[in-house]
Design a protein around this motif. Structure first.
Motif, PDB file in Angstrom:
ATOM      1  N   PHE A 139      34.920   1.556 110.500  1.00  0.00           N
ATOM      2  CA  PHE A 139      35.554   2.743 111.090  1.00  0.00           C
ATOM      3  C   PHE A 139      34.473   3.619 111.706  1.00  0.00           C
ATOM      4  N   HIS A 140      34.593   3.915 113.001  1.00  0.00           N
ATOM      5  CA  HIS A 140      33.575   4.746 113.641  1.00  0.00           C
ATOM      6  C   HIS A 140      33.889   6.229 113.403  1.00  0.00           C
ATOM      7  N   ARG A 141      33.622   6.645 112.191  1.00  0.00           N
ATOM      8  CA  ARG A 141      33.996   7.979 111.704  1.00  0.00           C
ATOM      9  C   ARG A 141      33.356   9.105 112.524  1.00  0.00           C
ATOM     10  N   ASP A 142      32.087   8.979 112.855  1.00  0.00           N
ATOM     11  CA  ASP A 142      31.381  10.072 113.542  1.00  0.00           C
ATOM     12  C   ASP A 142      31.270   9.843 115.048  1.00  0.00           C
ATOM     13  N   GLY A 143      32.078   8.923 115.580  1.00  0.00           N
ATOM     14  CA  GLY A 143      32.041   8.675 117.022  1.00  0.00           C
ATOM     15  C   GLY A 143      33.440   8.763 117.599  1.00  0.00           C
ATOM     16  N   CYS A 144      33.952   7.622 118.064  1.00  0.00           N
ATOM     17  CA  CYS A 144      35.270   7.612 118.707  1.00  0.00           C
ATOM     18  C   CYS A 144      36.412   7.597 117.703  1.00  0.00           C
ATOM     19  N   ARG A 145      36.076   7.494 116.412  1.00  0.00           N
ATOM     20  CA  ARG A 145      37.070   7.505 115.330  1.00  0.00           C
ATOM     21  C   ARG A 145      38.091   6.375 115.488  1.00  0.00           C
ATOM     22  N   PRO A 201      27.128  -2.038 118.029  1.00  0.00           N
ATOM     23  CA  PRO A 201      27.520  -1.754 119.416  1.00  0.00           C
ATOM     24  C   PRO A 201      29.016  -1.460 119.512  1.00  0.00           C
ATOM     25  N   CYS A 202      29.355  -0.179 119.419  1.00  0.00           N
ATOM     26  CA  CYS A 202      30.762   0.218 119.536  1.00  0.00           C
ATOM     27  C   CYS A 202      31.215  -0.016 120.976  1.00  0.00           C
ATOM     28  N   PRO A 203      32.348  -0.682 121.179  1.00  0.00           N
ATOM     29  CA  PRO A 203      32.786  -0.970 122.548  1.00  0.00           C
ATOM     30  C   PRO A 203      33.024   0.299 123.358  1.00  0.00           C
ATOM     31  N   PHE A 204      33.332   1.414 122.685  1.00  0.00           N
ATOM     32  CA  PHE A 204      33.550   2.655 123.425  1.00  0.00           C
ATOM     33  C   PHE A 204      32.275   3.490 123.520  1.00  0.00           C
ATOM     34  N   CYS A 205      31.590   3.688 122.400  1.00  0.00           N
ATOM     35  CA  CYS A 205      30.483   4.658 122.333  1.00  0.00           C
ATOM     36  C   CYS A 205      29.131   4.050 122.680  1.00  0.00           C
ATOM     37  N   GLY A 206      28.988   2.767 122.583  1.00  0.00           N
ATOM     38  CA  GLY A 206      27.676   2.154 122.746  1.00  0.00           C
ATOM     39  C   GLY A 206      27.001   1.981 121.395  1.00  0.00           C
TER      40      GLY A 206
END
Ligand SMILES: [Zn+2]
Lengths: 86, 201
Positions: free
Chosen positions: A58-64, A5-10
């Motif tokens: 590291f959220h490489r393919d999302g908010c980076r 659960p990315c705090p920015f992307c969900g």
């Protein structure tokens, strides 16, 4: 697969992230004054627990953005997830 | 861009000769999208001066929600990608005018605008089964209730990172890294067989 659960992307699949290792170490505050032992400890020695672990992803393919994730290395249960640097 | 005037624009998909294969009807239509200019906008989301500069330059406010899209005039978009990152994308025919307006509004303040047009290839996926095809390769929920027309997301689809913009319930535009465009196209065609995919005219 983990659903992180990315705090920015969900909620996002684990395949969108790169693992960044132990988040529990602390970089020597005064790099010039740190001893070789302190650097070695920071760079090379990490806890490898069976159980709760605080780690970077590291959220490489999302908010980076880098995330700090609490994960149980035995059950894969996820705890708090936050942006490492808000 | 010293030699910009002498370099011909060449699509990463040019070698596939899609034009000769176009035609037919299927559950999904695949095609190269119209080429776009794209710019990476970075800046502090919580700085009112930055927000004002963007509004001055574009005549539209910063989109706030993750994946929210602000429309700017004719087919230009500002997409929120991250806590301090947006993507400005405009048709080639705009010839950099929108970006130039934004750049001059940002001058002297906090915020950076970088031309990333050459980094991505635009691929259009449309048709009744467009979402079904994409859903075979991504973890995000493409149900229109969760990802309605007018929304965007940067995610992973198949073998590539993709910025997905849902233009209509059955029409998507994907910005994929140029170096992945050929293999991503192959992935789309392979998955598309299940849905009788055809190449768009
Ligand atoms: Zn994210």
């Amino acid at each position: 697969m983990l659903l992180i659960p990315c705090p920015f992307c969900g909620d996002r699949d684990e395949t969108e992230f790169a693992y960044g290792g132990d988040a529990g170490t602390e970089r020597p505050a005064d790099p010039g004054a740190a001893t070789d032992e302190a650097w070695t400890d920071y760079l090379c020695f990490h806890d490898n627990p069976k159980g709760p672990h605080r780690e970077f992803w590291f959220h490489r393919d999302g908010c980076r953005r880098w995330l700090t994730v609490e994960r149980d290395t035995h059950t894969h249960e996820l705890g708090a997830v936050r942006l490492s640097r808000p | 861009m010293a030699d910009g005037a002498t370099e011909a624009r060449r699509s990463a998909l040019a070698g596939l000769d899609l034009g000769s294969r176009a035609g037919g009807a299927g559950g999904v239509l695949l095609g190269e999208g119209p080429p776009r200019e794209s710019f990476a906008l970075r800046g502090p989301a919580d700085d009112p001066a930055f927000a004002r500069a963007v509004e001055t330059g574009l005549g539209a406010g910063l989109p706030q929600q993750p994946g929210a899209v602000a429309e700017i005039g004719a087919d230009a978009l500002l997409i929120r990608l991250g806590p301090d990152e947006w993507r400005l994308t405009a048709p080639l025919s705009d010839d950099g005018r929108i970006a130039a307006r934004l750049a001059s509004a940002l001058a002297g303040g906090r915020g950076a605008l970088v031309n990333v047009s050459s980094a991505t290839t635009v691929i259009a996926v449309s048709g009744a089964h467009a979402a079904d095809l994409l859903a075979t390769g991504t973890g995000i929920d493409l149900d229109p209730a969760a990802f309605p027309p007018g929304r965007a997301a940067r995610t992973r689809i198949g073998n590539a990172q993709a910025l997905v913009h849902r233009k209509a319930e059955d029409a998507f535009e994907l910005h994929v890294p140029r170096s992945y465009a050929r293999s991503f196209w192959d992935w789309l065609e392979a998955r598309g067989r299940e849905f009788d995919a055809a190449v768009a005219l």
